[in-house]
Design a protein around this motif. Structure first.
Motif, PDB file in Angstrom:
ATOM      1  N   ARG A 146      30.970  20.487  71.683  1.00  0.00           N
ATOM      2  CA  ARG A 146      31.361  20.942  70.324  1.00  0.00           C
ATOM      3  C   ARG A 146      32.807  21.123  70.348  1.00  0.00           C
ATOM      4  NH1 ARG A 146      29.106  24.632  66.867  1.00  0.00           N
ATOM      5  NH2 ARG A 146      30.855  26.196  67.136  1.00  0.00           N
ATOM      6  N   TYR A 147      33.610  21.003  71.406  1.00  0.00           N
ATOM      7  CA  TYR A 147      35.031  21.116  71.839  1.00  0.00           C
ATOM      8  C   TYR A 147      35.649  19.670  71.768  1.00  0.00           C
ATOM      9  CZ  TYR A 147      35.104  26.136  71.521  1.00  0.00           C
ATOM     10  OH  TYR A 147      34.738  27.377  71.177  1.00  0.00           O
ATOM     11  N   ARG A 148      34.927  18.733  72.434  1.00  0.00           N
ATOM     12  CA  ARG A 148      35.401  17.498  72.511  1.00  0.00           C
ATOM     13  C   ARG A 148      34.288  16.518  72.683  1.00  0.00           C
ATOM     14  NH1 ARG A 148      35.053  20.258  77.118  1.00  0.00           N
ATOM     15  NH2 ARG A 148      36.808  21.605  76.345  1.00  0.00           N
ATOM     16  N   PHE A 149      34.308  15.336  72.118  1.00  0.00           N
ATOM     17  CA  PHE A 149      33.460  14.227  72.318  1.00  0.00           C
ATOM     18  C   PHE A 149      33.680  13.443  73.530  1.00  0.00           C
ATOM     19  CE2 PHE A 149      32.165   9.766  72.095  1.00  0.00           C
ATOM     20  CZ  PHE A 149      30.835  10.133  71.685  1.00  0.00           C
ATOM     21  N   SER A 150      32.457  13.566  74.118  1.00  0.00           N
ATOM     22  CA  SER A 150      32.462  12.870  75.570  1.00  0.00           C
ATOM     23  C   SER A 150      31.112  12.076  75.824  1.00  0.00           C
ATOM     24  CB  SER A 150      32.521  13.911  76.559  1.00  0.00           C
ATOM     25  OG  SER A 150      32.191  13.506  78.083  1.00  0.00           O
ATOM     26  N   PHE A 151      31.234  10.688  76.087  1.00  0.00           N
ATOM     27  CA  PHE A 151      30.061   9.922  76.594  1.00  0.00           C
ATOM     28  C   PHE A 151      29.502  10.818  77.978  1.00  0.00           C
ATOM     29  CE2 PHE A 151      32.109   6.701  73.881  1.00  0.00           C
ATOM     30  CZ  PHE A 151      30.814   6.445  73.243  1.00  0.00           C
ATOM     31  N   THR A 152      30.350  11.019  78.624  1.00  0.00           N
ATOM     32  CA  THR A 152      29.310  11.778  79.864  1.00  0.00           C
ATOM     33  C   THR A 152      28.685  13.031  79.446  1.00  0.00           C
ATOM     34  OG1 THR A 152      31.480  11.185  81.370  1.00  0.00           O
ATOM     35  CG2 THR A 152      29.831  13.015  82.004  1.00  0.00           C
ATOM     36  N   TRP A 153      29.103  13.853  78.542  1.00  0.00           N
ATOM     37  CA  TRP A 153      28.435  15.164  78.208  1.00  0.00           C
ATOM     38  C   TRP A 153      27.090  14.579  77.341  1.00  0.00           C
ATOM     39  CZ3 TRP A 153      27.949  18.903  80.968  1.00  0.00           C
ATOM     40  CH2 TRP A 153      29.040  19.472  81.350  1.00  0.00           C
ATOM     41  N   LEU A 154      27.555  13.653  76.350  1.00  0.00           N
ATOM     42  CA  LEU A 154      26.368  13.203  75.494  1.00  0.00           C
ATOM     43  C   LEU A 154      25.365  12.326  76.489  1.00  0.00           C
ATOM     44  CD1 LEU A 154      25.316  12.749  72.597  1.00  0.00           C
ATOM     45  CD2 LEU A 154      26.567  10.646  72.810  1.00  0.00           C
ATOM     46  N   ALA A 155      25.583  11.845  77.508  1.00  0.00           N
ATOM     47  CA  ALA A 155      24.590  11.049  78.178  1.00  0.00           C
ATOM     48  C   ALA A 155      23.755  12.111  78.956  1.00  0.00           C
ATOM     49  CB  ALA A 155      25.205  10.029  79.121  1.00  0.00           C
ATOM     50  N   THR A 156      24.495  13.314  79.462  1.00  0.00           N
ATOM     51  CA  THR A 156      23.902  14.178  80.076  1.00  0.00           C
ATOM     52  C   THR A 156      22.918  14.994  79.130  1.00  0.00           C
ATOM     53  OG1 THR A 156      25.846  14.841  81.837  1.00  0.00           O
ATOM     54  CG2 THR A 156      24.378  16.338  81.318  1.00  0.00           C
ATOM     55  N   ALA A 157      23.336  15.390  78.196  1.00  0.00           N
ATOM     56  CA  ALA A 157      22.401  15.994  77.114  1.00  0.00           C
ATOM     57  C   ALA A 157      21.158  14.928  76.717  1.00  0.00           C
ATOM     58  CB  ALA A 157      22.925  16.290  75.622  1.00  0.00           C
ATOM     59  N   VAL A 158      21.382  13.729  76.636  1.00  0.00           N
ATOM     60  CA  VAL A 158      20.209  12.821  76.407  1.00  0.00           C
ATOM     61  C   VAL A 158      19.239  12.741  77.565  1.00  0.00           C
ATOM     62  CG1 VAL A 158      19.733  10.406  76.110  1.00  0.00           C
ATOM     63  CG2 VAL A 158      21.459  11.446  74.776  1.00  0.00           C
ATOM     64  N   SER A 159      20.072  12.722  78.775  1.00  0.00           N
ATOM     65  CA  SER A 159      19.048  12.790  79.919  1.00  0.00           C
ATOM     66  C   SER A 159      18.172  13.903  80.224  1.00  0.00           C
ATOM     67  CB  SER A 159      20.047  12.965  81.271  1.00  0.00           C
ATOM     68  OG  SER A 159      20.544  11.553  81.366  1.00  0.00           O
ATOM     69  N   CYS A 160      18.761  15.339  79.536  1.00  0.00           N
ATOM     70  CA  CYS A 160      17.891  16.542  79.552  1.00  0.00           C
ATOM     71  C   CYS A 160      16.642  16.464  78.537  1.00  0.00           C
ATOM     72  CB  CYS A 160      19.130  17.738  79.241  1.00  0.00           C
ATOM     73  SG  CYS A 160      20.013  17.900  80.684  1.00  0.00           S
ATOM     74  N   LEU A 161      17.155  15.768  77.289  1.00  0.00           N
ATOM     75  CA  LEU A 161      16.098  15.827  76.499  1.00  0.00           C
ATOM     76  C   LEU A 161      15.056  14.614  76.958  1.00  0.00           C
ATOM     77  CD1 LEU A 161      18.458  15.217  73.362  1.00  0.00           C
ATOM     78  CD2 LEU A 161      16.672  16.942  73.764  1.00  0.00           C
ATOM     79  N   MET A 162      15.345  13.636  77.671  1.00  0.00           N
ATOM     80  CA  MET A 162      14.296  12.740  78.291  1.00  0.00           C
ATOM     81  C   MET A 162      13.509  13.472  79.145  1.00  0.00           C
ATOM     82  SD  MET A 162      14.444   9.655  77.206  1.00  0.00           S
ATOM     83  CE  MET A 162      13.572   8.535  78.602  1.00  0.00           C
ATOM     84  N   ILE A 163      13.911  14.623  80.146  1.00  0.00           N
ATOM     85  CA  ILE A 163      13.166  15.322  81.005  1.00  0.00           C
ATOM     86  C   ILE A 163      12.246  16.008  80.208  1.00  0.00           C
ATOM     87  CG2 ILE A 163      13.479  17.174  82.624  1.00  0.00           C
ATOM     88  CD1 ILE A 163      16.194  15.970  83.474  1.00  0.00           C
ATOM     89  N   LEU A 164      12.970  16.553  79.172  1.00  0.00           N
ATOM     90  CA  LEU A 164      12.005  17.555  78.207  1.00  0.00           C
ATOM     91  C   LEU A 164      10.762  16.791  77.474  1.00  0.00           C
ATOM     92  CD1 LEU A 164      14.671  19.896  76.685  1.00  0.00           C
ATOM     93  CD2 LEU A 164      12.852  20.612  78.449  1.00  0.00           C
ATOM     94  N   LEU A 165      11.057  15.490  77.317  1.00  0.00           N
ATOM     95  CA  LEU A 165      10.011  14.497  76.580  1.00  0.00           C
ATOM     96  C   LEU A 165       8.964  14.489  77.449  1.00  0.00           C
ATOM     97  CD1 LEU A 165       9.214  12.795  74.378  1.00  0.00           C
ATOM     98  CD2 LEU A 165      10.665  11.020  75.397  1.00  0.00           C
ATOM     99  N   CYS A 166       9.330  14.301  78.941  1.00  0.00           N
ATOM    100  CA  CYS A 166       8.289  13.864  79.977  1.00  0.00           C
ATOM    101  C   CYS A 166       7.497  15.278  80.250  1.00  0.00           C
ATOM    102  CB  CYS A 166       8.778  13.462  81.291  1.00  0.00           C
ATOM    103  SG  CYS A 166       9.689  11.919  81.094  1.00  0.00           S
ATOM    104  N   LEU A 167       8.250  16.495  80.145  1.00  0.00           N
ATOM    105  CA  LEU A 167       7.517  17.611  80.349  1.00  0.00           C
ATOM    106  C   LEU A 167       6.576  18.341  79.527  1.00  0.00           C
ATOM    107  CD1 LEU A 167      10.314  19.798  82.634  1.00  0.00           C
ATOM    108  CD2 LEU A 167       8.711  18.050  83.511  1.00  0.00           C
TER     109      LEU A 167
END
Length: 394
Positions: free
Chosen positions: A158-179
């Protein structure tokens, strides 16, 4: 007073030692199986053994990782290291310990208070529900970790665009997709809402727009449509008849039924007052997961002390949520995820045991609000205790 980082390391070590000690007791006494503390743990172990044998024959069934990923992951760990349930418990201990640090960072980012961050980390480290569930073979510890990291990533995006944080968020969503597949859809939408409402003044529209475009495109890669909207329309998880079927089935299971009659547990039946009472009762049990006047099992007796403590801290929780709402431009992701996931669970659950376990996905978020509420009032009964435990001045 210990420096913040030194304090956090001490709390993480304390949480780790407490969990490893409890697992050692479980292993030494075989309590999980003798006392039937976790039938689901037994099921994960049994199915994991079957999946391990399939993998030894070369059948990894990758498509089955969606929604059933914890079974597959258990089998995969057994395939790599041997069929030892202790391995899954150690995995959960490691993630639960890491969650302590995540909650600390999230609390400090949202509240800008060292005292609240310390207190939140300590509660996640020591609260019996966090400790207990992380010492079993269940997938909830991984879900708690994924949701907590996802909220932290959203706060930063929300405060700064970051590919690192976006990749982190996507990884978490992938984990939730599996669970839990439905949590993937829900959290994708909650994250999108968190990123486009009450935008901070210094966040450029192009960075917010780019984040939303990438986030919306991600579920489409899996055939779920833009932001997963196709899945919302077609998935049985969001069908009212299916939800009512699940609610009735859960109410028939074990001694933890919230409602005595199926008509009360079914949305769309009965009077408006009956439906409102059903919703209110479930929300109350979401936070105070044991009815002190109707304790019917060993696990409920084990959970009773924490339930009474949370009940006493409800005023602090409400005060903390009010403060977060007043600062919603900064705290919005925490509020959106906390109330969004809570609503989904309350609408779908009619069993105290399941509600007690599933609510842990968002309890770190409410713990932050609770800690904030305690420190916000100089007249709070619990403030001296929280200050002493957090190593700060009252």
């Amino acid at each position: 007073m210990l420096a913040d980082r030194q304090y956090l390391r001490s709390v993480m070590l304390l949480g780790f030692l407490l969990r490893i000690t409890l697992v050692a007791i479980f292993v030494a006494t075989d309590a999980i199986y003798r006392l039937r503390l976790s039938p689901d743990s037994e099921r994960y172990h049994r199915v994991g053994l079957e999946i391990m044998e399939q993998m030894h024959r070369g059948n990894f069934n990758w498509i089955n990782w969606v929604d059933n990923g914890w079974f597959q992951f258990t089998g995969f760990v057994y395939y790599l290291f041997g069929p030892y349930s202790l391995l899954m418990q150690l995995w959960n201990i490691a993630l639960s310990t890491a969650t302590i640090a995540v909650v600390y960072e999230l609390a400090k980012e949202v509240t800008r208070s060292s005292a609240v961050a310390r207190s939140s980390a300590l509660l996640v480290a020591l609260m019996p529900s966090f400790v207990y569930w992380s010492c079993l073979m269940l997938k909830d510890t991984t879900a708690i970790f994924a949701v907590s990291v996802l909220v932290l990533a959203t706060v930063n995006l929300r405060y700064r665009f970051s590919f690192t944080w976006l990749a982190t968020a996507v990884s978490c969503l992938m984990i939730l997709l599996c669970l839990r597949e439905y949590m993937f859809f829900v959290c994708t939408v909650l994250m999108a809402g968190s990123l486009c409402l009450y935008l901070p003044g210094r966040l450029s529209w192009w960075s917010a727009g780019l984040t939303l475009i990438l986030l919306g495109w991600f579920p489409a890669l899996f055939g779920y449509g833009w932001f997963g909207l196709d899945a919302f329309r077609s998935s049985h998880y969001f069908d009212l008849d299916y939800i009512n079927h699940v609610r009735v089935a859960m109410g028939d299971h074990g001694s933890g039924a919230i409602f005595e009659h199926d008509s009360v547990a079914t949305w769309g039946q009965g009077s408006v007052l009956d439906q409102a009472w059903a919703l209110t009762k479930t929300v109350l049990l979401f936070f105070v997961s044991v009815n002190p006047l109707d304790v019917g099992s060993l696990r409920q007796w084990m959970a009773l002390p924490e339930a009474l403590l949370v009940l006493a801290l409800i005023p602090a929780l409400i005060r903390g949520l009010q403060i977060l709402w007043a600062d919603r431009q900064n705290a919005l992701p925490l509020l959106v995820f906390a109330f969004g996931i809570t609503l989904i669970l309350v609408l779908a659950t009619t069993n105290i045991g399941a509600l007690f376990r599933w609510r842990m996905q968002v309890m770190p978020l409410f713990v932050i609000a609770l800690s904030l509420g305690v420190f916000a009032s100089r007249h709070s009964f619990f403030r001296p205790l929280f200050s002493r435990l957090a190593g700060v001045q009252s």
